[in-house]
Write a protein that holds these residues in place. Structure first.
Motif, PDB file in Angstrom:
ATOM      1  N   MET A  23       0.818  -1.212   0.000  1.00  0.00           N
ATOM      2  CA  MET A  23       0.000   0.000   0.000  1.00  0.00           C
ATOM      3  C   MET A  23       0.852   1.262   0.000  1.00  0.00           C
ATOM      4  N   LEU A  24       2.023   1.212   0.635  1.00  0.00           N
ATOM      5  CA  LEU A  24       2.863   2.416   0.721  1.00  0.00           C
ATOM      6  C   LEU A  24       3.308   2.884  -0.652  1.00  0.00           C
ATOM      7  N   ALA A  25       3.820   1.949  -1.454  1.00  0.00           N
ATOM      8  CA  ALA A  25       4.333   2.338  -2.773  1.00  0.00           C
ATOM      9  C   ALA A  25       3.209   2.851  -3.668  1.00  0.00           C
ATOM     10  N   THR A  26       2.092   2.136  -3.723  1.00  0.00           N
ATOM     11  CA  THR A  26       0.996   2.568  -4.587  1.00  0.00           C
ATOM     12  C   THR A  26       0.335   3.839  -4.048  1.00  0.00           C
ATOM     13  N   PHE A  27       0.343   4.024  -2.723  1.00  0.00           N
ATOM     14  CA  PHE A  27      -0.186   5.268  -2.148  1.00  0.00           C
ATOM     15  C   PHE A  27       0.631   6.468  -2.625  1.00  0.00           C
ATOM     16  N   LEU A  28       1.963   6.351  -2.568  1.00  0.00           N
ATOM     17  CA  LEU A  28       2.820   7.459  -2.990  1.00  0.00           C
ATOM     18  C   LEU A  28       2.680   7.734  -4.485  1.00  0.00           C
ATOM     19  N   ILE A  29       2.525   6.670  -5.276  1.00  0.00           N
ATOM     20  CA  ILE A  29       2.337   6.864  -6.710  1.00  0.00           C
ATOM     21  C   ILE A  29       1.013   7.561  -6.980  1.00  0.00           C
ATOM     22  N   GLY A  30      -0.058   7.085  -6.328  1.00  0.00           N
ATOM     23  CA  GLY A  30      -1.352   7.734  -6.489  1.00  0.00           C
ATOM     24  C   GLY A  30      -1.335   9.180  -6.018  1.00  0.00           C
ATOM     25  N   LEU A  31      -0.602   9.449  -4.934  1.00  0.00           N
ATOM     26  CA  LEU A  31      -0.517  10.811  -4.404  1.00  0.00           C
ATOM     27  C   LEU A  31       0.199  11.727  -5.383  1.00  0.00           C
ATOM     28  N   ARG A  32       1.334  11.302  -5.908  1.00  0.00           N
ATOM     29  CA  ARG A  32       2.091  12.159  -6.820  1.00  0.00           C
ATOM     30  C   ARG A  32       1.342  12.387  -8.125  1.00  0.00           C
ATOM     31  N   GLU A  33       0.905  11.304  -8.753  1.00  0.00           N
ATOM     32  CA  GLU A  33       0.223  11.438 -10.036  1.00  0.00           C
ATOM     33  C   GLU A  33      -1.087  12.204  -9.881  1.00  0.00           C
ATOM     34  N   GLY A  34      -1.812  11.909  -8.806  1.00  0.00           N
ATOM     35  CA  GLY A  34      -3.077  12.596  -8.577  1.00  0.00           C
ATOM     36  C   GLY A  34      -2.882  14.076  -8.302  1.00  0.00           C
TER      37      GLY A  34
ATOM     38  N   ALA B  71      21.666 -14.210  -9.982  1.00  0.00           N
ATOM     39  CA  ALA B  71      22.689 -13.356  -9.363  1.00  0.00           C
ATOM     40  C   ALA B  71      22.809 -13.687  -7.882  1.00  0.00           C
ATOM     41  N   PHE B  72      21.677 -13.926  -7.231  1.00  0.00           N
ATOM     42  CA  PHE B  72      21.669 -14.336  -5.819  1.00  0.00           C
ATOM     43  C   PHE B  72      20.340 -15.026  -5.541  1.00  0.00           C
ATOM     44  N   ASP B  73      20.326 -15.784  -4.472  1.00  0.00           N
ATOM     45  CA  ASP B  73      19.113 -16.474  -4.031  1.00  0.00           C
ATOM     46  C   ASP B  73      19.068 -16.433  -2.515  1.00  0.00           C
ATOM     47  N   LEU B  74      18.271 -15.501  -1.991  1.00  0.00           N
ATOM     48  CA  LEU B  74      18.139 -15.320  -0.545  1.00  0.00           C
ATOM     49  C   LEU B  74      16.801 -15.845  -0.038  1.00  0.00           C
ATOM     50  N   SER B  75      16.205 -16.765  -0.792  1.00  0.00           N
ATOM     51  CA  SER B  75      14.892 -17.285  -0.404  1.00  0.00           C
ATOM     52  C   SER B  75      14.937 -17.983   0.947  1.00  0.00           C
ATOM     53  N   GLY B  76      16.084 -18.576   1.297  1.00  0.00           N
ATOM     54  CA  GLY B  76      16.191 -19.237   2.589  1.00  0.00           C
ATOM     55  C   GLY B  76      16.265 -18.262   3.746  1.00  0.00           C
ATOM     56  N   VAL B  77      16.654 -17.029   3.467  1.00  0.00           N
ATOM     57  CA  VAL B  77      16.774 -16.013   4.523  1.00  0.00           C
ATOM     58  C   VAL B  77      15.541 -15.114   4.548  1.00  0.00           C
ATOM     59  N   ILE B  78      15.085 -14.688   3.370  1.00  0.00           N
ATOM     60  CA  ILE B  78      13.911 -13.814   3.257  1.00  0.00           C
ATOM     61  C   ILE B  78      12.860 -14.564   2.431  1.00  0.00           C
ATOM     62  N   ALA B  79      11.803 -14.966   3.076  1.00  0.00           N
ATOM     63  CA  ALA B  79      10.749 -15.709   2.376  1.00  0.00           C
ATOM     64  C   ALA B  79      10.110 -14.809   1.326  1.00  0.00           C
ATOM     65  N   PRO B  80       9.893 -15.315   0.101  1.00  0.00           N
ATOM     66  CA  PRO B  80       9.342 -14.472  -0.974  1.00  0.00           C
ATOM     67  C   PRO B  80       8.019 -13.803  -0.616  1.00  0.00           C
ATOM     68  N   GLY B  81       7.167 -14.448   0.183  1.00  0.00           N
ATOM     69  CA  GLY B  81       5.869 -13.859   0.497  1.00  0.00           C
ATOM     70  C   GLY B  81       5.829 -13.109   1.811  1.00  0.00           C
ATOM     71  N   SER B  82       6.976 -12.940   2.467  1.00  0.00           N
ATOM     72  CA  SER B  82       6.985 -12.279   3.772  1.00  0.00           C
ATOM     73  C   SER B  82       6.788 -10.780   3.638  1.00  0.00           C
ATOM     74  N   ALA B  83       6.467 -10.147   4.765  1.00  0.00           N
ATOM     75  CA  ALA B  83       6.190  -8.706   4.755  1.00  0.00           C
ATOM     76  C   ALA B  83       7.420  -7.911   4.329  1.00  0.00           C
ATOM     77  N   ILE B  84       8.595  -8.300   4.840  1.00  0.00           N
ATOM     78  CA  ILE B  84       9.799  -7.533   4.500  1.00  0.00           C
ATOM     79  C   ILE B  84      10.139  -7.676   3.022  1.00  0.00           C
ATOM     80  N   ALA B  85       9.868  -8.854   2.436  1.00  0.00           N
ATOM     81  CA  ALA B  85      10.133  -9.038   1.008  1.00  0.00           C
ATOM     82  C   ALA B  85       9.215  -8.157   0.173  1.00  0.00           C
ATOM     83  N   VAL B  86       7.954  -8.071   0.572  1.00  0.00           N
ATOM     84  CA  VAL B  86       6.991  -7.238  -0.166  1.00  0.00           C
ATOM     85  C   VAL B  86       7.359  -5.764  -0.045  1.00  0.00           C
ATOM     86  N   ILE B  87       7.767  -5.336   1.164  1.00  0.00           N
ATOM     87  CA  ILE B  87       8.130  -3.930   1.369  1.00  0.00           C
ATOM     88  C   ILE B  87       9.357  -3.572   0.536  1.00  0.00           C
ATOM     89  N   LEU B  88      10.371  -4.442   0.563  1.00  0.00           N
ATOM     90  CA  LEU B  88      11.579  -4.165  -0.218  1.00  0.00           C
ATOM     91  C   LEU B  88      11.286  -4.151  -1.712  1.00  0.00           C
TER      92      LEU B  88
END
Length: 325
Positions: free
Chosen positions: A1-12, A237-254
């Motif tokens: 929501m943060l990224a799309t909120f900022l995009i909607g805010l700027r474009e709007g 190039a790298f595979d950090l799936s064992g450290v950062i789960a693809p569906g985790s909150a931090i992965a989505v935020i990054l």
């Protein structure tokens, strides 16, 4: 929501400021009678953006997996191109935007055609609308969470409309230069992430070489696609799936903020780095250019000119005469 909120805010907010300038100028000219035509054009532009977003997000496609990936990757590349062009267009024309828009109204009124103002309102908003639809769709596709992403965009647009209204009424003061400078830098990072995701789609579709094709480098021990320098240039190039789960909150935020994914190919990383380096450097130069131009030039002391021989003789003669007196 943060990224799309900022995009909607700027474009709007950009669209709201454009409409606010047009409405204020027509009001100052005493031509409020033609405002419905302007609003009709704005409404058509908003409808076009919503239609494109709805078709892309909710449309049913009878396409193969490969065709879907090609479509997604191509539209993401189009979104990156539009965002990049918009960033530099806004940076270049921000100071003359008001004069340009008012000139467009003068020409439309001089033509006396009902459609002239409709077209002006449509063109003034359609660019931001179509661009937002493509960019948000690309981000929804990469996040895989359409409700949250769309909610953030809607909230951002709602806040931008309210802010634009209060700015036009003089009830809210906002340093627009600082706002657009920082959000422009944010969009450079977001566009780099969308570009990386587009590369991933095209690699999955086998349009570009990568770990999903037969030409991918393979680890001789495990038999899997090589990771790291052993996988250069068409492996992982790298595979950090064992450290950062693809569906985790931090992965989505990054992924939303910087376009990072726990597993990325070399082509994705190279595309991300090159885009940020080239576009980011050009953007920073454009930001620093107006700042340097606005600084007052340092005062320069007049250069001392040595007297000519005739002037020196005259000064000596004058000094001797004064001494004799």
């Amino acid at each position: 929501m943060l990224a799309t909120f900022l995009i909607g805010l700027r474009e709007g907010l950009e669209a709201a400021l454009v409409v606010g300038i047009l409405v204020a100028y027509l009001t100052r000219l005493g031509r409020r009678d033609v405002l419905p035509r302007l609003w009709a054009g704005v409404g058509l532009a908003v409808g076009l953006a919503l239609a494109i977003g709805a078709v892309l997000t909710f449309g049913a496609y009878s396409l193969t997996f490969q065709a879907q990936e090609i479509l997604g990757g191509t539209l993401s590349l189009v979104a990156v191109g539009m965002v990049t062009w918009m960033i530099f267009w806004m940076q270049r024309t921000a100071r003359t935007m008001k004069k340009t828009l008012e000139g467009g109204i003068d020409r439309a009124l001089a033509q006396g055609s009902m459609w002239a103002l409709v077209v002006l309102g449509f063109v003034s908003v359609a660019r931001e609308g179509v661009e937002s639809a493509l960019l948000l769709w690309s981000m929804v596709e990469s996040f895989g969470d359409a409700p949250a992403a769309l909610t953030g965009a809607v909230l951002g647009i709602a806040v931008s409309v309210a802010a634009g209204y209060f700015i036009a009424k003089g009830a809210l003061r906002l340093n627009l230069r600082v706002f657009f400078t920082w959000t422009g830098a944010f969009l450079v990072i977001v566009a780099a992430g969308v570009l990386a995701y587009a590369i991933h789609d095209l690699q999955e579709a086998a349009v570009l070489p990568g770990p999903f094709t037969a030409g991918a480098p393979v680890d001789p021990v495990t038999g899997a696609v090589a990771v790291g320098w052993a996988g250069f240039p068409f492996g992982w190039a790298f595979d950090l799936s064992g450290v950062i789960a693809p569906g985790s909150a931090i992965a989505v935020i990054l992924q939303a903020i910087v376009g990072f994914m726990p597993q990325m190919t070399w082509l994705q990383v190279i595309a991300w780095v090159l885009y940020v380096a080239i576009v980011g450097t050009s953007y920073l130069r454009g930001v620093r250019g107006p700042e340097r131009a606005a600084r007052p030039a340092p005062a320069v002391a007049p250069a001392s000119v040595p007297p000519s021989p005739h002037m020196r003789d005259a000064l000596v003669s004058s000094a001797s005469t004064e001494g004799a007196r």
